[in-house]
Design an enzyme around this catalytic site. Sequence first.
Site, mmCIF file in Angstrom:
data_model
loop_
_atom_site.group_PDB
_atom_site.id
_atom_site.type_symbol
_atom_site.label_atom_id
_atom_site.label_comp_id
_atom_site.label_asym_id
_atom_site.label_seq_id
_atom_site.Cartn_x
_atom_site.Cartn_y
_atom_site.Cartn_z
ATOM 1 N N CYS A 2 44.768 52.488 39.671
ATOM 2 C CA CYS A 2 44.679 53.554 38.680
ATOM 3 C C CYS A 2 45.785 53.448 37.637
ATOM 4 O O CYS A 2 46.877 52.952 37.920
ATOM 5 C CB CYS A 2 44.813 54.908 39.363
ATOM 6 S SG CYS A 2 43.708 55.133 40.744
ATOM 7 N N LYS A 602 45.102 44.802 39.604
ATOM 8 C CA LYS A 602 46.235 43.931 39.319
ATOM 9 C C LYS A 602 47.450 44.339 40.141
ATOM 10 O O LYS A 602 48.163 43.508 40.666
ATOM 11 C CB LYS A 602 46.558 44.012 37.821
ATOM 12 C CG LYS A 602 47.721 43.141 37.373
ATOM 13 C CD LYS A 602 47.381 41.682 37.545
ATOM 14 C CE LYS A 602 48.498 40.745 37.153
ATOM 15 N NZ LYS A 602 48.245 39.374 37.647
HETATM 16 C C1 AGP Z 1 46.546 37.234 42.868
HETATM 17 O O1 AGP Z 1 45.639 36.488 42.137
HETATM 18 C C2 AGP Z 1 46.027 38.468 43.381
HETATM 19 N N1 AGP Z 1 45.412 39.282 42.415
HETATM 20 C C3 AGP Z 1 46.828 39.196 44.434
HETATM 21 O O2 AGP Z 1 46.691 38.466 45.593
HETATM 22 C C4 AGP Z 1 48.340 39.440 44.170
HETATM 23 O O3 AGP Z 1 49.033 38.241 44.182
HETATM 24 C C5 AGP Z 1 48.884 40.390 45.248
HETATM 25 O O4 AGP Z 1 48.217 41.620 45.160
HETATM 26 C C6 AGP Z 1 50.364 40.599 45.150
HETATM 27 O O5 AGP Z 1 50.714 41.165 43.924
HETATM 28 P P1 AGP Z 1 52.212 41.189 43.447
HETATM 29 O O6 AGP Z 1 52.654 39.787 43.231
HETATM 30 O O7 AGP Z 1 52.179 41.986 42.188
HETATM 31 O O8 AGP Z 1 52.996 41.841 44.530
#
Ligand code: AGP
Length: 607
Positions: A2, A602
């Site tokens: 969100c 994201k």
């Molecule tokens: C990566 O392509 C993903 N969208 C996901 O695995 C991401 O790396 C994970 O959620 C960790 O995010 P962060 O690096 O912001 O902690």
Amino acid sequence: MCGIIGYCGPRPAAEILVEGLKRLEYRGYDSAGICVRSGGALRVHKRKGKIKDLRAALPDRVDGELGIGHTRWATHGEVNDVNAHPHTDATGRIAIVHNGIIENYAALREKLAEEGYRFVSETDSEVIAHLLASLYDGDLERAVKQAVSLLKGTYGIVAMHADEPDRLVGARNGSPLVLGIGDEEMFLASDVTAIVAHTKQVVYLEDGEVVSITSADYHTTDLRDRPVDKKIEFISWELEEIEKEGYAHFMEKEILEQPESIRRAIQGRLDMEYATGHLGGLNMSRQELLNVERVKIIAAGTSFYAGLVGAYLLESVARIPATAELASELRYRNPVVERNTVYFAVSQSGETADTLYAMRELQRKGARVLGICNVVGSTIPRESDGGVYIHSGPEIAVASTKAFTSQLTAFYLFALMMARMRHMGIESGLSFIHDLEGVPALVSEVLSRRDALVPLARTYAGAGNFLFLGRGINYPVALEGALKLKEISYIHAEGYSAAEIKHGPIALINETTPSLFLVTDDGLRDKVISNMKEVKARAGKVIAIAVDGDDEVDRIADDTFFIPKTHELMYPFLMVVPLQLFAYYSAIELGRNVDQPRNLAKSVTVE
Ligand code: AGP
């Protein structure tokens, strides 16, 4: 996940809110809405679907200079117009947007319903609007403080009241909220990307803090009404960095930026005189660094795979025992914090709930946790005991690419530094630096060959399953390649150590399940070649990413993509790029939404 934006100022709020929500799209969402105070009343417009659907549903003119907006990523209740935010109380005089999860919402809802408050949505968030209505006595700020004191769970909240024409109140616990200070106007947002077009002066809220803004002023307090002095910080990102600048997708732009982003991560961090790395933000003395006996890395997703490469490197280069673990698992297994152990929390966003809570759990037990993060001012770097910013610039595509290679860079610099403080001589240090500094140009070379991956992606886009296989330091890269493919193309893909296939995955091999092998020119090459032959013997298709000149691999594989030769420890940088591109071209071939794949967010700020 969100996203929140709030505006208080002299300009028409609706356009600022919608534009801010557009900039938050990258976080992943399924519905969106705004609430603007107009003619003494609150007007809510919200829709399931994309911002363009919301925009299309707005009246031609939406008057009002005060408002809040939200992109929802459903947790409680299905994706529909009613469950979208903002939520109002029954009178429609109070509106709120909320990020996070209210864990005691069921009990609060029951109590409020008994008191006559009528709920219309299935969300946990709506409870906040009714709670505020039950507490409001003419002072929104006071009501927010009383309300959030009753909440259990996580929240970033912004509230408005029709009777307070120049006020928004925000509160934070576990879900980010930032104040943007403009010229006679103020903003609240979950993420600076929503407001960077308007101001670069920001104040990051901490958990337990409340901010009250008018167009001309703001003040921050804790829940007991004690003033909290906050530092004004400056966002270094430029607006262009969060725009596509002619690229078809953010993901493409971010993949192609890697030579530059890796260079930036290295910049100013090499000490040529002593042939070592220099990481100023670790907040550790020389003696403390010398005392380190063990390194443990926690992270999620792509950042976890970067951590696996980091652990491999720290053991092989610095000879320090190192492991990487999923933050989500560590948090709940009551970890033992050993003496002389340094922890790294790796996170692009710096907001991932699993990583953040694991970090806090470790700190509670006395651990020193360093962050490796991209987003400056995000929660993990602010709460960590020191760390490294990777300076990749904003990463907007949900699929992480340039952050991965920059996270690797941080580990390479740290490993060099630790090795040079131990057994590594100056010559070896210089040679390591030479290889690392050569990486950006080699990544450029890989990128210049990218057209060769387009027909490859076309050939294999119809596969229902994929195996990604690597060994040694490239094993985590195989995991990352599989994650990229499944995230954005929705093709089921698994990464394994090539050695592991005979222990199970080989059962999947047939003519419709291709295997993508990462083959480098190190001591494990011949073993990987044997694994390739095992797959071929079972009618499996083999794609190889191999080093220039490796004709033997090319003869065995059905398709080969060549990367330039480098030192064996540097291959993760060169290997991952074709995997990112392969996923990207496959997703395009299949007509997927590359930058905002379904169901993904994201910044994963819920558990
Ligand atoms: C990566 O392509 C993903 N969208 C996901 O695995 C991401 O790396 C994970 O959620 C960790 O995010 P962060 O690096 O912001 O902690």
